[in-house]
Design a protein around this motif. Structure first.
Motif, mmCIF file in Angstrom:
data_model
loop_
_atom_site.group_PDB
_atom_site.id
_atom_site.type_symbol
_atom_site.label_atom_id
_atom_site.label_comp_id
_atom_site.label_asym_id
_atom_site.label_seq_id
_atom_site.Cartn_x
_atom_site.Cartn_y
_atom_site.Cartn_z
ATOM 1 N N VAL B 202 -6.399 116.867 -75.454
ATOM 2 C CA VAL B 202 -4.967 116.572 -75.540
ATOM 3 C C VAL B 202 -4.195 117.871 -75.729
ATOM 4 N N GLY B 203 -2.938 117.822 -75.354
ATOM 5 C CA GLY B 203 -2.066 118.976 -75.527
ATOM 6 C C GLY B 203 -0.629 118.552 -75.314
ATOM 7 N N GLY B 204 0.283 119.507 -75.519
ATOM 8 C CA GLY B 204 1.701 119.177 -75.343
ATOM 9 C C GLY B 204 2.466 119.432 -76.619
ATOM 10 N N GLY B 205 3.781 119.426 -76.484
ATOM 11 C CA GLY B 205 4.678 119.810 -77.567
ATOM 12 C C GLY B 205 4.386 119.126 -78.885
ATOM 13 N N VAL B 206 4.158 117.818 -78.847
ATOM 14 C CA VAL B 206 4.027 117.077 -80.101
ATOM 15 C C VAL B 206 2.789 117.529 -80.872
ATOM 16 N N PHE B 207 1.720 117.869 -80.148
ATOM 17 C CA PHE B 207 0.491 118.283 -80.836
ATOM 18 C C PHE B 207 0.637 119.708 -81.380
ATOM 19 N N ASN B 208 1.472 120.493 -80.710
ATOM 20 C CA ASN B 208 1.652 121.873 -81.161
ATOM 21 C C ASN B 208 2.458 121.927 -82.457
ATOM 22 N N VAL B 209 3.374 120.985 -82.647
ATOM 23 C CA VAL B 209 4.241 121.060 -83.833
ATOM 24 C C VAL B 209 3.883 120.017 -84.884
ATOM 25 N N TRP B 210 3.082 119.056 -84.542
ATOM 26 C CA TRP B 210 2.779 117.973 -85.482
ATOM 27 C C TRP B 210 1.267 117.725 -85.479
ATOM 28 N N PRO B 211 0.530 118.543 -86.209
ATOM 29 C CA PRO B 211 -0.943 118.470 -86.151
ATOM 30 C C PRO B 211 -1.493 117.105 -86.557
ATOM 31 N N ASN B 212 -0.751 116.334 -87.357
ATOM 32 C CA ASN B 212 -1.247 115.003 -87.754
ATOM 33 C C ASN B 212 -1.518 114.128 -86.539
ATOM 34 N N ALA B 213 -0.731 114.362 -85.484
ATOM 35 C CA ALA B 213 -0.895 113.544 -84.278
ATOM 36 C C ALA B 213 -2.303 113.708 -83.719
ATOM 37 N N LEU B 214 -2.859 114.900 -83.929
ATOM 38 C CA LEU B 214 -4.197 115.169 -83.401
ATOM 39 C C LEU B 214 -5.273 114.396 -84.139
ATOM 40 N N ASP B 215 -5.102 114.317 -85.466
ATOM 41 C CA ASP B 215 -6.157 113.737 -86.292
ATOM 42 C C ASP B 215 -6.455 112.294 -85.906
ATOM 43 N N HIS B 216 -5.440 111.605 -85.420
ATOM 44 C CA HIS B 216 -5.630 110.190 -85.116
ATOM 45 C C HIS B 216 -5.787 109.916 -83.621
ATOM 46 N N SER B 217 -5.752 110.978 -82.820
ATOM 47 C CA SER B 217 -5.717 110.740 -81.376
ATOM 48 C C SER B 217 -7.061 110.269 -80.811
ATOM 49 N N GLY B 221 -10.948 117.263 -78.066
ATOM 50 C CA GLY B 221 -10.465 118.617 -78.265
ATOM 51 C C GLY B 221 -8.971 118.723 -78.026
ATOM 52 N N TYR B 222 -8.421 119.851 -78.448
ATOM 53 C CA TYR B 222 -6.986 120.097 -78.303
ATOM 54 C C TYR B 222 -6.798 121.539 -77.875
ATOM 55 N N ALA B 223 -5.804 121.764 -77.055
ATOM 56 C CA ALA B 223 -5.484 123.144 -76.690
ATOM 57 C C ALA B 223 -3.982 123.322 -76.715
ATOM 58 N N ARG B 224 -3.590 124.512 -77.127
ATOM 59 C CA ARG B 224 -2.163 124.780 -77.237
ATOM 60 C C ARG B 224 -1.545 125.066 -75.876
#
Lengths: 398, 246
Positions: B202-217, B221-224
């Motif tokens: 996953v990636g995109g603006g929301v993940f770059n500024v709101w890391p909590n979104a990642l924890d539940h996705s 993996g995630y990339a900026r």
């Protein structure tokens, strides 16, 4: 704080009928010296005609509709409207965005212009702009979505186009190789046939020797035609795998026997270790046999007399690994990448001068891929080469 | 430890303050000029700026990361502070999509048989330039990419991934409002038997500024950014192959 002052990036000025700025009602920050200059002077030179139209429209109809004009102080075009005061003056409202201009028009009477009637007129215009803006926005969103889809399709087309161009190059390369490789055996056939036709004095032994040459070359041509047909079928998806649960040990052992005579003729020992093999594997036994034949034939071709060729079958979790290892001449590391391309021959030469169509490994790789597997290669110059066929015990998709 | 936790740190690009070099200042001027052309509705000038630079030898990845990406960030910022209309943002997006359409034929090599991957912006997400650049970076890295575009519903992402036998799916979300859609899409991918082995980034603006979104996705993996996505995908694919052969 007044509503008007809270709007950043906006300006309101009152002009005379000729455009001279008489009062600055809202200064975006850089109009301090503008009083006494003209409205046109605030704008980029190419906006002068449209500015004159805005003033004229406001004076004639009481209100001038929204226009986008370039301000001298910024690269972004601003949104402008104009309203006539009734005494020959025009109030010009402008903002960096349409949304801000709408908010500007909604400012309470007294903050924007003192004239209540005019203020109401501006408010109504603001409401109209808002509605129009919403309709425009919906349209723009749809256009943006369509544009994005079209752009994505263009990307896909460009990708397919590149693939087609690449295939065309590959096809031409293949045709070149086929023509080249057919020329030799056909030349031999023609040569011997001419000799047989033209020379009536040939001995029976010579005739027999020439006919054998024709037969050998004919076999080479036939083998190449069969390989090409297989490759074409695989590439076009026409070759279907007839998968069934089959003893992999049986397939391996039977194909070792098929190749034993060829190995013996070069004094090469064929060894086999199938004790760890899974009992049954989901395979097409004919096609996997074809792969084994190809790997064994190659191992024998590139081995020296006295060498060993070993076939091992092991199970690794859900995978079966069939290994064909020789002690032959080996393959240079930089040539391993070409092995599985049609006619991707290496600089290694068969030790007994055997011929090759150059298609066997390409076909084998595609057959193994159709079993959702892969072929791995390890080689060291002078020490030998190991090919490993790795396929799922139960082929995916079955 | 989940795949995501293993790779998350690798995906974060260090954006720490550093002294600006002459090179940074040159890029800054180019970005400013590009932005100016876009907001003044000069599509011809904006396209020429990027395409001419590439014709003069600028590598396409640099054009994407050093000109287009920062300009899009700035346009987003100008929009969010009200200095640009959404219409102007759409206009800039359309011009940049057109530029990408001109650039992309240069990155397609026509090879087949590489690792297939899918890139899409989830349903409700209209911003797709970023994820398209992600697809382009994967293509440059030798993957067989399929870019599905913006606002793609979960069922389409799943069916296309199955059809193309995708080994990796890159999903993009810019706004918080579409995060539930990301989670639903990932759940649908994971529920599909045919995609059990498929990795999700996953990636995109929301993940770059709101890391909590990642924890539940539920993503692997995630990339900026796009280069980071390629790097993480390589690590994930390699570690999965090692798991198989161990």
């Amino acid at each position: 704080m007044s509503v008007l002052k809270a709007i950043n990036g906006a300006l309101v000025v009152q002009c005379g009928s000729g455009g001279s700025i008489e009062s600055i009602i809202l200064d975006p920050g850089d109009l301090a010296g503008a009083r006494g200059s003209t409205f046109h002077e605030l704008l980029k030179p190419d906006a002068a005609a449209e500015a004159a139209n805005l003033l004229a429209e406001a004076l004639e109809f009481g209100f001038a509709s929204r226009r986008e004009l370039g301000l001298r102080s910024t690269s972004v075009k601003w949104h402008f409207v104009g309203a006539a005061t009734g005494n020959g003056h025009v109030v010009i409202l402008a903002a960096a965005t349409q949304a801000r201009l709408v908010r500007l028009c909604q400012a309470p009477p007294g903050e924007l212009v003192c004239d209540t009637t005019l203020s109401e007129e501006i408010k109504r215009a603001g409401a109209r702009m808002y509605e129009q803006g919403q309709a425009d926005l919906k349209l723009i969103e749809e256009l943006a979505q369509l544009n994005s889809e079209m752009s994505g399709i263009q990307r896909e087309l460009a990708k397919r186009n590149a693939e087609l161009a690449h295939k065309e190059i590959e096809r031409n390369r293949l045709i070149g190789f086929v023509a080249h490789d057919l020329r030799n055996p056909l030349g031999v056939i023609n040569g011997y046939a001419d000799l047989l036709l033209e020379d009536a004095q040939l001995s029976a032994e010579e005739r027999s020797q020439y006919l054998e040459g024709i037969a050998r070359s004919g076999q080479t041509v036939l083998r190449m035609a069969n390989d090409l047909l297989d490759l074409m079928k695989i590439e076009s998806g026409e070759l279907s795998m007839e998968l069934c649960d089959f003893s992999i040990a049986e397939v391996v052992l039977s194909h070792i026997e098929l190749n034993r005579m060829q190995a013996q003729s070069k004094r090469i020992a064929l060894k086999c270790e199938v004790e760890s093999a899974p009992k049954v594997v989901r395979i097409d036994p004919v096609r996997i046999g074809q792969v084994l034949d190809n790997l064994l034939t190659n191992a024998i071709k590139f081995s020296e007399p006295g060498d060993e060729v070993t076939v091992r079958v092991d199970r690794r979790d859900e995978l079966v690994v069939i290994e064909v290892a020789d002690q032959g001449v080996g393959i240079p590391a930089d040539e391993i990448g070409h092995l599985f391309q049609p006619f991707g021959r290496t600089s290694a030469r068969p030790t007994g001068g055997e011929s090759s169509t150059g298609l066997g490994l390409a076909i084998s790789q595609r057959i193994v891929a159709a079993h959702r597997g892969r072929i791995e290669v390890e080689s060291a110059l002078g020490a030998g080469t190991t090919f490993r066929v790795v396929i799922p015990v139960v082929a995916a998709g079955t | 430890m989940t795949d995501f936790l293993k790779t998350r740190s690798a995906g974060v690009v260090n954006r720490g303050a550093s002294a600006k070099t002459q090179c940074d200042r040159d890029w800054e001027q180019t970005i400013e000029r590009f932005l100016e052309l876009l907001v003044s509705h000069d599509s011809v000038g904006a396209s020429a700026l990027v395409l001419d630079a590439v014709s003069d030898g600028l590598p396409i990845p640099d054009a994407l990361i050093k000109i287009i990406q920062p300009t899009m960030y700035r346009i987003g910022n100008l929009w969010s502070c009200g200095s640009l209309d959404v219409q102007q943002e759409y206009y800039a997006t359309a011009v940049i999509e057109s530029i990408l359409t001109y650039l992309e034929p240069r990155i397609f090599q026509g090879h087949q048989g590489r690792i297939p991957m899918i890139a899409a912006a989830v349903e409700g997400e209209l911003h797709s330039i970023g994820v398209r650049m992600v697809a382009d970076f994967f293509e440059i890295d030798g993957w067989d990419t399929c870019y599905l575009g913006a606002n793609v519903c979960g069922s389409t992402i799943v069916s296309e991934s199955i059809r193309r036998k995708a080994k990796l799916i890159a999903l993009s979300a810019n706004g918080r409002v579409v995060v539930p859609q990301v989670m639903k899409t990932i759940a649908a991918i994971q529920e599909s038997n045919a995609l059990k082995e498929t990795l999700v980034l996953v990636g995109g603006g929301v993940f770059n500024v709101w890391p909590n979104a990642l924890d539940h996705s539920g993503a692997n993996g995630y990339a900026r950014d796009a280069p980071g996505a390629v790097e993480i995908a390589r690590v994930l694919i390699e570690s999965r192959m090692n798991e198989r052969t161990e």
